[in-house]
Motif scaffolding. Structure first.
Motif, PDB file in Angstrom:
ATOM      1  N   ASN A   1       0.855  -1.364  -0.099  1.00 50.45           N
ATOM      2  CA  ASN A   1       0.201  -0.091  -0.075  1.00 50.45           C
ATOM      3  C   ASN A   1       0.867   1.057   0.021  1.00 50.45           C
ATOM      4  O   ASN A   1       0.796   2.357  -0.786  1.00 50.45           O
ATOM      5  N   MET A   2       2.020   1.190   0.714  1.00 53.37           N
ATOM      6  CA  MET A   2       3.068   2.462   0.814  1.00 53.37           C
ATOM      7  C   MET A   2       3.410   2.771  -0.930  1.00 53.37           C
ATOM      8  O   MET A   2       3.550   3.906  -0.892  1.00 53.37           O
ATOM      9  N   LEU A   3       3.974   1.480  -1.432  1.00 56.25           N
ATOM     10  CA  LEU A   3       4.560   1.702  -2.286  1.00 56.25           C
ATOM     11  C   LEU A   3       3.552   2.265  -3.603  1.00 56.25           C
ATOM     12  O   LEU A   3       3.680   2.948  -4.510  1.00 56.25           O
ATOM     13  N   TYR A   4       2.451   1.592  -3.398  1.00 54.96           N
ATOM     14  CA  TYR A   4       1.209   2.028  -4.329  1.00 54.96           C
ATOM     15  C   TYR A   4       1.081   3.528  -4.204  1.00 54.96           C
ATOM     16  O   TYR A   4       0.695   4.275  -5.326  1.00 54.96           O
ATOM     17  N   SER A   5       0.734   3.909  -2.973  1.00 54.46           N
ATOM     18  CA  SER A   5       0.557   5.309  -2.849  1.00 54.46           C
ATOM     19  C   SER A   5       1.592   6.334  -3.453  1.00 54.46           C
ATOM     20  O   SER A   5       1.240   7.323  -4.082  1.00 54.46           O
ATOM     21  N   LEU A   6       2.903   5.888  -3.128  1.00 53.94           N
ATOM     22  CA  LEU A   6       3.973   6.562  -3.758  1.00 53.94           C
ATOM     23  C   LEU A   6       3.968   6.551  -5.296  1.00 53.94           C
ATOM     24  O   LEU A   6       3.984   7.782  -5.846  1.00 53.94           O
ATOM     25  N   PHE A   7       3.890   5.445  -6.016  1.00 56.49           N
ATOM     26  CA  PHE A   7       4.127   5.375  -7.210  1.00 56.49           C
ATOM     27  C   PHE A   7       2.696   6.035  -7.783  1.00 56.49           C
ATOM     28  O   PHE A   7       2.746   6.594  -9.131  1.00 56.49           O
ATOM     29  N   SER A   8       1.513   5.959  -7.247  1.00 53.90           N
ATOM     30  CA  SER A   8       0.481   6.665  -7.965  1.00 53.90           C
ATOM     31  C   SER A   8       0.632   8.243  -7.939  1.00 53.90           C
ATOM     32  O   SER A   8      -0.384   8.713  -8.523  1.00 53.90           O
ATOM     33  N   HIS A   9       1.489   8.529  -7.116  1.00 53.47           N
ATOM     34  CA  HIS A   9       1.650  10.229  -7.052  1.00 53.47           C
ATOM     35  C   HIS A   9       2.501  10.491  -8.432  1.00 53.47           C
ATOM     36  O   HIS A   9       2.325  11.848  -8.767  1.00 53.47           O
ATOM     37  N   ILE A  10       3.134   9.651  -8.978  1.00 45.86           N
ATOM     38  CA  ILE A  10       3.775  10.085 -10.356  1.00 45.86           C
ATOM     39  C   ILE A  10       2.918  10.105 -11.590  1.00 45.86           C
ATOM     40  O   ILE A  10       2.111   8.997 -11.793  1.00 45.86           O
ATOM     41  N   HIS A  11       2.849  11.270 -12.165  1.00 44.53           N
ATOM     42  CA  HIS A  11       1.930  11.377 -13.251  1.00 44.53           C
ATOM     43  C   HIS A  11       2.776  11.722 -14.498  1.00 44.53           C
ATOM     44  O   HIS A  11       3.522  12.786 -14.440  1.00 44.53           O
ATOM     45  N   GLU A  12       2.958  10.986 -15.511  1.00 47.47           N
ATOM     46  CA  GLU A  12       3.414  11.116 -16.688  1.00 47.47           C
ATOM     47  C   GLU A  12       3.102  12.383 -17.425  1.00 47.47           C
ATOM     48  O   GLU A  12       2.029  12.561 -17.542  1.00 47.47           O
ATOM     49  N   PRO A  13       4.066  13.107 -18.130  1.00 45.96           N
ATOM     50  CA  PRO A  13       3.600  14.418 -18.864  1.00 45.96           C
ATOM     51  C   PRO A  13       2.457  13.935 -19.628  1.00 45.96           C
ATOM     52  O   PRO A  13       1.732  14.689 -20.381  1.00 45.96           O
ATOM     53  N   ASP A  14       2.999  13.039 -20.494  1.00 44.65           N
ATOM     54  CA  ASP A  14       2.046  12.591 -21.813  1.00 44.65           C
ATOM     55  C   ASP A  14       0.789  11.629 -21.430  1.00 44.65           C
ATOM     56  O   ASP A  14       0.212  10.981 -22.106  1.00 44.65           O
ATOM     57  N   GLY A  15       0.534  11.602 -20.094  1.00 37.94           N
ATOM     58  CA  GLY A  15      -0.632  10.784 -19.794  1.00 37.94           C
ATOM     59  C   GLY A  15      -0.367   9.201 -19.591  1.00 37.94           C
ATOM     60  O   GLY A  15      -1.564   8.605 -19.551  1.00 37.94           O
ATOM     61  N   ASP A  16       0.687   8.768 -19.841  1.00 40.11           N
ATOM     62  CA  ASP A  16       0.916   7.386 -19.968  1.00 40.11           C
ATOM     63  C   ASP A  16       0.502   6.664 -18.704  1.00 40.11           C
ATOM     64  O   ASP A  16       1.094   7.233 -17.554  1.00 40.11           O
ATOM     65  N   PRO A  17      -0.385   5.672 -18.679  1.00 39.07           N
ATOM     66  CA  PRO A  17      -0.816   4.998 -17.418  1.00 39.07           C
ATOM     67  C   PRO A  17      -0.020   4.104 -16.807  1.00 39.07           C
ATOM     68  O   PRO A  17      -0.056   3.768 -15.706  1.00 39.07           O
ATOM     69  N   ARG A  18       1.144   3.732 -17.695  1.00 37.55           N
ATOM     70  CA  ARG A  18       2.098   2.576 -17.317  1.00 37.55           C
ATOM     71  C   ARG A  18       2.837   3.523 -16.152  1.00 37.55           C
ATOM     72  O   ARG A  18       3.282   4.553 -16.228  1.00 37.55           O
ATOM     73  N   ILE A  19       3.125   2.527 -15.045  1.00 36.40           N
ATOM     74  CA  ILE A  19       4.253   2.902 -13.861  1.00 36.40           C
ATOM     75  C   ILE A  19       5.396   2.609 -14.382  1.00 36.40           C
ATOM     76  O   ILE A  19       6.100   1.394 -14.227  1.00 36.40           O
ATOM     77  N   LYS A  20       6.453   3.486 -14.558  1.00 27.84           N
ATOM     78  CA  LYS A  20       7.868   3.255 -15.048  1.00 27.84           C
ATOM     79  C   LYS A  20       8.731   2.842 -13.834  1.00 27.84           C
ATOM     80  O   LYS A  20       8.542   3.582 -12.870  1.00 27.84           O
ATOM     81  N   ILE A  21       9.373   1.867 -13.763  1.00 24.52           N
ATOM     82  CA  ILE A  21       9.984   1.421 -12.654  1.00 24.52           C
ATOM     83  C   ILE A  21      11.619   1.724 -12.830  1.00 24.52           C
ATOM     84  O   ILE A  21      12.107   0.870 -13.894  1.00 24.52           O
ATOM     85  N   TYR A  22      12.359   2.494 -12.246  1.00 26.79           N
ATOM     86  CA  TYR A  22      13.755   2.682 -12.705  1.00 26.79           C
ATOM     87  C   TYR A  22      14.672   2.011 -11.606  1.00 26.79           C
ATOM     88  O   TYR A  22      15.657   0.953 -12.123  1.00 26.79           O
ATOM     89  N   ASP A  23      14.862   2.645 -10.461  1.00 22.69           N
ATOM     90  CA  ASP A  23      15.891   2.244  -9.653  1.00 22.69           C
ATOM     91  C   ASP A  23      15.915   0.843  -9.376  1.00 22.69           C
ATOM     92  O   ASP A  23      16.845   0.060  -9.287  1.00 22.69           O
ATOM     93  N   PRO A  24      14.688   0.135  -9.108  1.00 22.15           N
ATOM     94  CA  PRO A  24      14.503  -1.448  -8.985  1.00 22.15           C
ATOM     95  C   PRO A  24      15.247  -2.167  -9.994  1.00 22.15           C
ATOM     96  O   PRO A  24      15.669  -3.329  -9.729  1.00 22.15           O
ATOM     97  N   THR A  25      15.359  -1.809 -11.321  1.00 18.99           N
ATOM     98  CA  THR A  25      15.959  -2.370 -12.264  1.00 18.99           C
ATOM     99  C   THR A  25      17.318  -2.657 -12.057  1.00 18.99           C
ATOM    100  O   THR A  25      17.901  -3.757 -12.370  1.00 18.99           O
TER     101      THR A  25
END
Length: 308
Positions: A214-238
């Motif tokens: 729930n904590m991570l969902y809340s954090l990632f839900s706060h990121i909104h791509e400028p182009d409206g892309d609904p996908r959540i891109k995962i950077y550092d965990p890669t």
């Protein structure tokens, strides 16, 4: 099971929070210390975010205060993406500073590395200022470092400037020092983070992974791509994925140089796959998206179970 000793340099940052969470509960990793540095936001925030995360996760890994600015470059900020404090979207309970270990980060890291019976891995998921200071001040520690795994750099276009990725652009001189350390280096570039996304229905599964999910969902839900892309891109965990499950990635050797003089290209990662003779890093060029998404969700579930 022999765990890999790990030192994390980080600038949390939403995706840093996910990468640290996975690392702290990974069976194969022994996180020896976390070194928050300036980066996405100022050091005062990245330090407190690290301490708050550990309080939330009920972990006790020592925290060493890292650099508060780049070696040479003017400081940049990603507060517009991550919020003023770096972790907009979830209210952590504020932690005290009991986990902070005194001393300069380079010195404390050097002592840990030199005294470790097993070779230590370095994970860099922010600007590489502290690792550069480590290598400049204590070059002898390289003998007891297994590898460096980095999230940073870009094969094509950047996300800070047209040709520069944020973590490298934050401290180009430090990145150049690290890439010339003569140590094995593996890189998760910007393109892999762009590709390693989670769809909304997959993020819903993350939300189901208890309080940590729930904590991570809340954090990632706060990121909104400028182009409206609904996908959540995962950077550092890669980068953590490359460390734990390299089979999920396609890796190619390359020579990496950091542009330090260009008027419009300062901080760019010049990744040359043609120069195999002088290859100094392995670059992730592709990721098995299905395996990555499953691993990410499973890792969050594991962290929630381990937190109890």
């Amino acid at each position: 099971m022999n765990k890999k000793p790990l030192i994390i340099s980080t600038d949390p940052g939403i995706d840093d929070i996910a990468a640290m969470t996975i690392s702290l509960f990974a069976d194969k990793l022994d996180v020896r210390m976390i070194v928050p540095t300036w980066g996405n936001v100022q050091l005062e925030y990245t330090l407190q975010n690290t301490l708050n995360l550990e309080k939330f996760l009920h972990t006790k890994v020592p925290v060493v205060v890292g650099a508060n600015q780049p070696l040479v470059a003017p400081m940049i900020s990603a507060a517009s993406v991550h919020g003023k404090t770096g972790i907009a979207g979830f209210d952590f309970e504020e932690a005290d500073r009991s986990l902070v270990k005194p001393g300069l980060a380079a010195t404390v890291m050097a002592e840990e590395i030199k005294n470790s019976p097993e070779k230590v891995t370095l994970l860099g998921i922010g600007p590489l200022t502290d690792f550069a200071l480590l290598f400049k001040q204590y070059p002898e520690v390289k003998d007891n470092i297994e590898q460096i795994v980095i999230m940073g750099g870009n094969i094509g276009r950047g996300n800070h400037s047209p040709l520069a990725e944020y973590n490298i652009a934050g401290d180009p001189e430090a990145a150049q020092v690290v890439f010339h350390s003569d140590l094995p280096i593996k890189v998760a570039p910007l393109e892999i983070g762009n590709k390693a996304h989670l769809l909304p229905e997959q993020m819903a599964k993350v939300k189901e992974c208890g309080e940590v999910g729930n904590m991570l969902y809340s954090l990632f839900s706060h990121i909104h791509e400028p182009d409206g892309d609904p996908r959540i891109k995962i950077y550092d965990p890669t980068a953590v994925g490359i460390l734990l499950h390299p089979e999920m990635f396609t890796m190619r050797k390359a020579n990496v140089e950091i542009e330090l003089r260009g008027q419009f290209t300062y901080g760019a990662s010049v990744i040359n796959f043609m120069d195999q003779e002088h290859a100094n890093a392995e670059i992730a060029t592709d990721v098995d998206l299905e395996k990555f998404a499953k691993w990410f969700i499973d890792s969050i579930e594991k962290a929630d179970q381990g937190r109890e």
